[in-house]
Design a protein around this motif. Structure first.
Motif, short mmCIF file in Angstrom:
data_model
loop_
_atom_site.label_atom_id
_atom_site.label_comp_id
_atom_site.label_asym_id
_atom_site.label_seq_id
_atom_site.Cartn_x
_atom_site.Cartn_y
_atom_site.Cartn_z
N LEU A 133 -14.14 -7.35 -12.04
CA LEU A 133 -13.66 -6.04 -11.63
C LEU A 133 -14.44 -4.91 -12.30
O LEU A 133 -14.90 -5.08 -13.44
CB LEU A 133 -12.17 -5.90 -11.98
CG LEU A 133 -11.22 -6.92 -11.36
CD1 LEU A 133 -9.80 -6.68 -11.85
CD2 LEU A 133 -11.28 -6.85 -9.84
N LYS A 145 -8.58 -10.60 -3.09
CA LYS A 145 -9.67 -9.62 -2.90
C LYS A 145 -9.80 -8.72 -4.12
O LYS A 145 -8.82 -8.42 -4.80
CB LYS A 145 -9.37 -8.76 -1.67
CG LYS A 145 -9.35 -9.50 -0.36
CD LYS A 145 -9.05 -8.54 0.77
CE LYS A 145 -8.98 -9.25 2.10
NZ LYS A 145 -8.64 -8.31 3.21
N GLU A 146 -11.02 -8.28 -4.36
CA GLU A 146 -11.27 -7.39 -5.50
C GLU A 146 -10.46 -6.10 -5.39
O GLU A 146 -9.87 -5.64 -6.37
CB GLU A 146 -12.77 -7.05 -5.60
CG GLU A 146 -13.10 -6.12 -6.75
CD GLU A 146 -14.56 -5.73 -6.79
OE1 GLU A 146 -14.85 -4.52 -6.69
OE2 GLU A 146 -15.41 -6.64 -6.89
N SER A 147 -10.41 -5.54 -4.18
CA SER A 147 -9.67 -4.29 -3.98
C SER A 147 -8.18 -4.45 -4.28
O SER A 147 -7.54 -3.55 -4.84
CB SER A 147 -9.87 -3.78 -2.56
OG SER A 147 -9.44 -4.76 -1.62
N ASP A 148 -7.63 -5.63 -3.93
CA ASP A 148 -6.22 -5.88 -4.19
C ASP A 148 -5.96 -6.05 -5.69
O ASP A 148 -4.92 -5.61 -6.21
CB ASP A 148 -5.74 -7.11 -3.43
CG ASP A 148 -5.76 -6.92 -1.92
OD1 ASP A 148 -5.72 -5.75 -1.48
OD2 ASP A 148 -5.82 -7.92 -1.19
N SER A 166 -11.96 -0.05 -15.85
CA SER A 166 -10.89 0.89 -15.58
C SER A 166 -10.95 2.05 -16.57
O SER A 166 -11.06 1.82 -17.78
CB SER A 166 -9.52 0.22 -15.68
OG SER A 166 -8.49 1.18 -15.69
N ASP A 179 -4.04 -1.28 -11.43
CA ASP A 179 -3.67 0.13 -11.46
C ASP A 179 -2.16 0.30 -11.58
O ASP A 179 -1.67 1.15 -12.34
CB ASP A 179 -4.18 0.83 -10.20
CG ASP A 179 -4.30 2.33 -10.39
OD1 ASP A 179 -4.55 2.77 -11.52
OD2 ASP A 179 -4.15 3.07 -9.40
N TYR A 211 2.51 1.76 -3.34
CA TYR A 211 1.48 2.13 -4.33
C TYR A 211 1.14 3.61 -4.22
O TYR A 211 1.03 4.32 -5.24
CB TYR A 211 0.24 1.26 -4.10
CG TYR A 211 -0.97 1.66 -4.91
CD1 TYR A 211 -0.92 1.75 -6.30
CD2 TYR A 211 -2.18 1.92 -4.27
CE1 TYR A 211 -2.04 2.11 -7.02
CE2 TYR A 211 -3.31 2.27 -4.99
CZ TYR A 211 -3.23 2.37 -6.36
OH TYR A 211 -4.34 2.73 -7.08
N GLN A 212 0.98 4.10 -3.01
CA GLN A 212 0.68 5.53 -2.80
C GLN A 212 1.85 6.40 -3.27
O GLN A 212 1.64 7.46 -3.88
CB GLN A 212 0.37 5.80 -1.32
CG GLN A 212 -0.92 5.16 -0.81
CD GLN A 212 -2.14 5.59 -1.60
OE1 GLN A 212 -2.27 6.75 -1.99
NE2 GLN A 212 -3.05 4.65 -1.84
N ILE A 256 -7.66 -4.64 -8.06
CA ILE A 256 -7.75 -3.29 -8.65
C ILE A 256 -6.44 -2.54 -8.48
O ILE A 256 -5.96 -1.86 -9.40
CB ILE A 256 -8.92 -2.50 -8.03
CG1 ILE A 256 -10.26 -3.13 -8.43
CG2 ILE A 256 -8.88 -1.03 -8.45
CD1 ILE A 256 -11.47 -2.54 -7.73
N VAL A 257 -5.82 -2.70 -7.30
CA VAL A 257 -4.51 -2.06 -7.06
C VAL A 257 -3.46 -2.63 -8.01
O VAL A 257 -2.68 -1.87 -8.61
CB VAL A 257 -4.08 -2.27 -5.58
CG1 VAL A 257 -2.61 -1.88 -5.41
CG2 VAL A 257 -4.95 -1.45 -4.65
N PRO A 312 0.81 -1.23 0.00
CA PRO A 312 0.00 0.00 0.00
C PRO A 312 0.84 1.27 0.00
O PRO A 312 0.52 2.23 -0.72
CB PRO A 312 -0.83 -0.13 1.28
CG PRO A 312 -0.87 -1.58 1.57
CD PRO A 312 0.45 -2.11 1.13
#
Length: 261
Positions: free
Chosen positions: A94, A49-52, A97, A58, A8-9, A54-55, A5
């Motif tokens: 997902l 996980k879906e959120s992971d 995008s 990205d 990524y930020q 997506i990361v 995380p």
């Protein structure tokens, strides 16, 4: 996932900076590619996980754009190939995008610059029909391909300013370079010389110094006094037809045929 995380930020901040911090992005992407693989996000694990996911998607998308801004086409190819898993296999899982079609359009122009026309049309066939007519990121390379086939090079030149994203100009510039060389080869074959202003117009040069540099690279002679370019024709030989020999040979054949008859 502890370091992912934060990295990524950091990547998003470096990428969104104006101008983009390309060097830092490259360093962060090298670390993030390892982190994404170690965390089972590429290739994606079924339990991810879906959120992971997506990361991970990205990160790869930023990597693809970073590659173009760094003028590294092989790197773009690798990132785009990795994104196909997310765009094709996980498109029902997902959310869409916003970077997908800009990247698909860039990939299409890349195929054009490499003269891979068959791959270009195969890639188009896999896209939804409405995207071909309505999506500006897809319409742009479709128009470019049509103008190239028509030989409407002035439209290709004008398309640079109509690019739907800044990254598209990189590939359009590559196309213009290819077009210039084709036009230059035709000029060499068709003319002994050409005025500088006409050469600049035909080759889409707005800068006289750029034209001079291009002419020197082609080995052309530049006459500043006459304001023209003189084309070198090294090794060119004039083929002379041996008319006398041909006439005698034909007469000989005619006499032989007459004797046979």
């Amino acid at each position: 996932m502890s370091s992912l995380p934060q990295l990524y930020q950091d990547l998003k901040r470096a990428f969104d900076a104006r101008p983009t911090d390309l060097k830092k992005c490259g360093q962060l992407l090298a670390k993030l590619k390892v982190a994404v693989i170690e965390n089972g996000l590429f290739p994606p694990r079924p339990e991810a996980k879906e959120s992971d996911l997506i990361v991970a998607r990205d990160i790869l998308e930023i990597g693809a754009f970073w590659s173009i801004r760094s003028k590294d086409v092989p790197s773009f190819d690798r990132y785009f190939a990795q994104l196909q898993t997310f765009y094709t296999d996980y498109n029902a899982i997902l959310p869409p995008s916003p970077r997908e079609y800009p990247l698909r359009g860039l990939n299409l122009i890349r195929l054009l610059t490499q003269n891979r026309i068959a791959d270009f049309h195969t890639t188009l066939e896999a896209l939804p029909i409405d995207a071909l007519h309505e999506n500006p990121y897809i319409k742009h390379p479709v128009n470019l391909e049509r103008w190239l086939m028509e030989g409407s090079y002035s439209k290709v030149w004008g398309a640079r300013e109509e690019a739907p994203a800044e990254e598209y100009k990189f590939f359009v510039d590559s196309l213009i370079g290819t077009i210039r060389n084709e036009i230059a080869s035709c000029e060499e074959a068709a003319y002994d010389s050409i005025p500088l202003k006409d050469a600049a117009l035909l080759l889409f040069f707005t800068s006289r110094s750029d034209l001079m540099t291009f002419a020197q690279q082609r080995g052309w002679q530049i006459s500043l006094v006459d304001e023209k370019i003189i084309f070198s024709r090294k090794g060119e030989e004039k083929a002379e037809i041996p008319k006398q020999k041909l006439i005698l040979a034909n007469l000989s054949y005619a006499r032989e045929l007459e004797q046979i008859v």
